[in-house]
Motif scaffolding. Structure first.
Motif, PDB file in Angstrom:
ATOM      1  N   PRO A   2      -3.357 -12.565   5.911  1.00  0.00           N
ATOM      2  CA  PRO A   2      -2.566 -13.404   5.002  1.00  0.00           C
ATOM      3  C   PRO A   2      -2.866 -13.214   3.522  1.00  0.00           C
ATOM      4  O   PRO A   2      -2.064 -13.589   2.674  1.00  0.00           O
ATOM      5  CB  PRO A   2      -2.915 -14.829   5.446  1.00  0.00           C
ATOM      6  N   LYS A   3      -4.001 -12.599   3.215  1.00  0.00           N
ATOM      7  CA  LYS A   3      -4.355 -12.374   1.811  1.00  0.00           C
ATOM      8  C   LYS A   3      -4.057 -10.945   1.351  1.00  0.00           C
ATOM      9  O   LYS A   3      -4.426 -10.553   0.253  1.00  0.00           O
ATOM     10  CB  LYS A   3      -5.835 -12.701   1.585  1.00  0.00           C
ATOM     11  N   ALA A   4      -3.387 -10.188   2.202  1.00  0.00           N
ATOM     12  CA  ALA A   4      -2.991  -8.829   1.801  1.00  0.00           C
ATOM     13  C   ALA A   4      -1.992  -8.911   0.650  1.00  0.00           C
ATOM     14  O   ALA A   4      -1.128  -9.793   0.623  1.00  0.00           O
ATOM     15  CB  ALA A   4      -2.377  -8.091   2.978  1.00  0.00           C
ATOM     16  N   GLN A   5      -2.128  -8.001  -0.297  1.00  0.00           N
ATOM     17  CA  GLN A   5      -1.243  -7.980  -1.459  1.00  0.00           C
ATOM     18  C   GLN A   5      -0.089  -7.010  -1.181  1.00  0.00           C
ATOM     19  O   GLN A   5      -0.267  -5.797  -1.208  1.00  0.00           O
ATOM     20  CB  GLN A   5      -2.024  -7.539  -2.699  1.00  0.00           C
ATOM     21  N   LEU A   6       1.068  -7.578  -0.887  1.00  0.00           N
ATOM     22  CA  LEU A   6       2.207  -6.752  -0.499  1.00  0.00           C
ATOM     23  C   LEU A   6       2.799  -6.003  -1.694  1.00  0.00           C
ATOM     24  O   LEU A   6       3.031  -6.585  -2.749  1.00  0.00           O
ATOM     25  CB  LEU A   6       3.286  -7.605   0.155  1.00  0.00           C
ATOM     26  N   GLN A   7       3.051  -4.727  -1.475  1.00  0.00           N
ATOM     27  CA  GLN A   7       3.641  -3.867  -2.496  1.00  0.00           C
ATOM     28  C   GLN A   7       4.875  -3.200  -1.897  1.00  0.00           C
ATOM     29  O   GLN A   7       4.764  -2.452  -0.933  1.00  0.00           O
ATOM     30  CB  GLN A   7       2.648  -2.785  -2.935  1.00  0.00           C
ATOM     31  N   GLN A   8       6.054  -3.485  -2.447  1.00  0.00           N
ATOM     32  CA  GLN A   8       7.290  -2.875  -1.940  1.00  0.00           C
ATOM     33  C   GLN A   8       7.683  -1.674  -2.781  1.00  0.00           C
ATOM     34  O   GLN A   8       7.829  -1.777  -3.993  1.00  0.00           O
ATOM     35  CB  GLN A   8       8.426  -3.893  -1.932  1.00  0.00           C
ATOM     36  N   TYR A   9       7.840  -0.549  -2.121  1.00  0.00           N
ATOM     37  CA  TYR A   9       8.297   0.672  -2.772  1.00  0.00           C
ATOM     38  C   TYR A   9       9.645   1.061  -2.155  1.00  0.00           C
ATOM     39  O   TYR A   9       9.968   0.646  -1.042  1.00  0.00           O
ATOM     40  CB  TYR A   9       7.280   1.798  -2.555  1.00  0.00           C
ATOM     41  N   PRO A  10      10.445   1.861  -2.851  1.00  0.00           N
ATOM     42  CA  PRO A  10      11.780   2.195  -2.333  1.00  0.00           C
ATOM     43  C   PRO A  10      11.775   3.096  -1.106  1.00  0.00           C
ATOM     44  O   PRO A  10      12.680   3.018  -0.273  1.00  0.00           O
ATOM     45  CB  PRO A  10      12.454   2.894  -3.522  1.00  0.00           C
ATOM     46  N   THR A  11      10.767   3.974  -0.982  1.00  0.00           N
ATOM     47  CA  THR A  11      10.702   4.906   0.144  1.00  0.00           C
ATOM     48  C   THR A  11       9.262   5.066   0.615  1.00  0.00           C
ATOM     49  O   THR A  11       8.317   4.743  -0.109  1.00  0.00           O
ATOM     50  CB  THR A  11      11.242   6.299  -0.235  1.00  0.00           C
TER      51      THR A  11
END
Length: 277
Positions: free
Chosen positions: A167-176
């Motif tokens: 739950p403490k993971a830092q989510l990073q969204q990339y396009p691909t």
């Protein structure tokens, strides 16, 4: 007499209009070069071993599955129109009719089933993580807490980890996924999460040999299905084609061809409709 001429002319005009309409209709199934039908299929363009666009054409397990299915539906490889299907665009592409079906590491989920129908599954994968080969800090899913975790927009992978395991993971969204891999290599992120089949494809590329490793966590079951528009009769036809692909040995050949170099330990071919939770 004059009225008859007008009526005859109108009839000719109407006949021509109908003829033009008939010739111009069904754009997706027309081949202007030879009059043959076409089929539009959505795949990933940037997933080695799954679906990848190369200078030589399109390669990967999903490409081989889609090509086999298309053949059983009556289309040759030359009649396939490949279209890039990013994770976030898949449901929309099907609903709009941009493609006839999608084979793009497309996991069957209850939420997606509300919007589209699925044939299959045709592969059971598992969610995992890819980390740098020299990283000794991530040994279990809980170690992802406070780590920068990457996945692509529209994918459920990173959110699954965040909600259920770290739950403490830092989510990073990339396009691909390719962008995620670049971030992993540069240490902008700590781990890339998605299906083990996809991750194995990346790790096996010659330029990345020895630089990354799989966590081998098997965090979820990912049932790959072929997406079709809701209510489409293609679902039953594709299911029949998938069964034939397994029975005649083509499925096994495609697995060995695309995943063998990465020493990927695949699950047996799933039965149609057997979705592992």
């Amino acid at each position: 007499m004059k009225l008859r001429k007008v009526t005859a002319a109108s009839a000719v005009t109407l006949a021509l209009a109908v003829s033009v309409t008939a010739c111009g209709g069904g754009k997706k199934n027309d081949d202007s070069s030879g009059g043959g039908k076409k089929i539009a299929i959505g795949i990933k363009y940037d997933q080695p071993g799954i679906g990848q666009q190369t200078p030589q054409g399109y390669t990967g397990f999903d490409v081989d599955v889609a090509t086999y299915v298309a053949k059983k539906l009556g289309y040759s490889a030359k009649q396939i129109e490949w279209k890039q299907s990013k994770s976030a665009d898949r449901e929309t592409m099907l609903q709009r009719g941009d493609v006839d079906f999608i084979a793009a590491s497309y996991s069957i989920t209850p939420e997606r089933q509300k919007k589209v129908d699925f044939a299959g599954p045709y592969l059971l994968a598992h969610q995992d993580v890819l980390i740098r080969a020299d990283d000794s800090t991530i040994k279990s899913p809980s170690d992802l807490n406070k780590k920068k975790l990457c996945s692509v927009a529209g994918s459920t992978s990173a959110q699954n980890v965040h909600d259920k395991l770290a739950p403490k993971a830092q989510l990073q969204q990339y396009p691909t996924y390719s962008a995620c891999l670049t971030g992993l290599q540069s240490k902008a992120i700590d781990a890339l999460t998605t299906d083990d089949s996809i991750l194995a494809g990346y790790a096996a590329q010659p330029q990345f040999k020895g630089k990354f490793k799989l966590g081998a966590f098997k965090m979820t079951n990912e049932n790959y299905g072929i997406g079709v528009k809701k209510g489409s009769d293609l679902k039953a036809k594709i299911n029949k084609a998938l069964e034939e692909m397994v029975s005649d040995g083509s499925w096994k050949t495609a697995v060995e061809k695309n995943f063998g170099p990465a020493n990927y330990k695949n699950e047996p071919a799933p039965k149609i409709g057997d979705i592992k939770s």
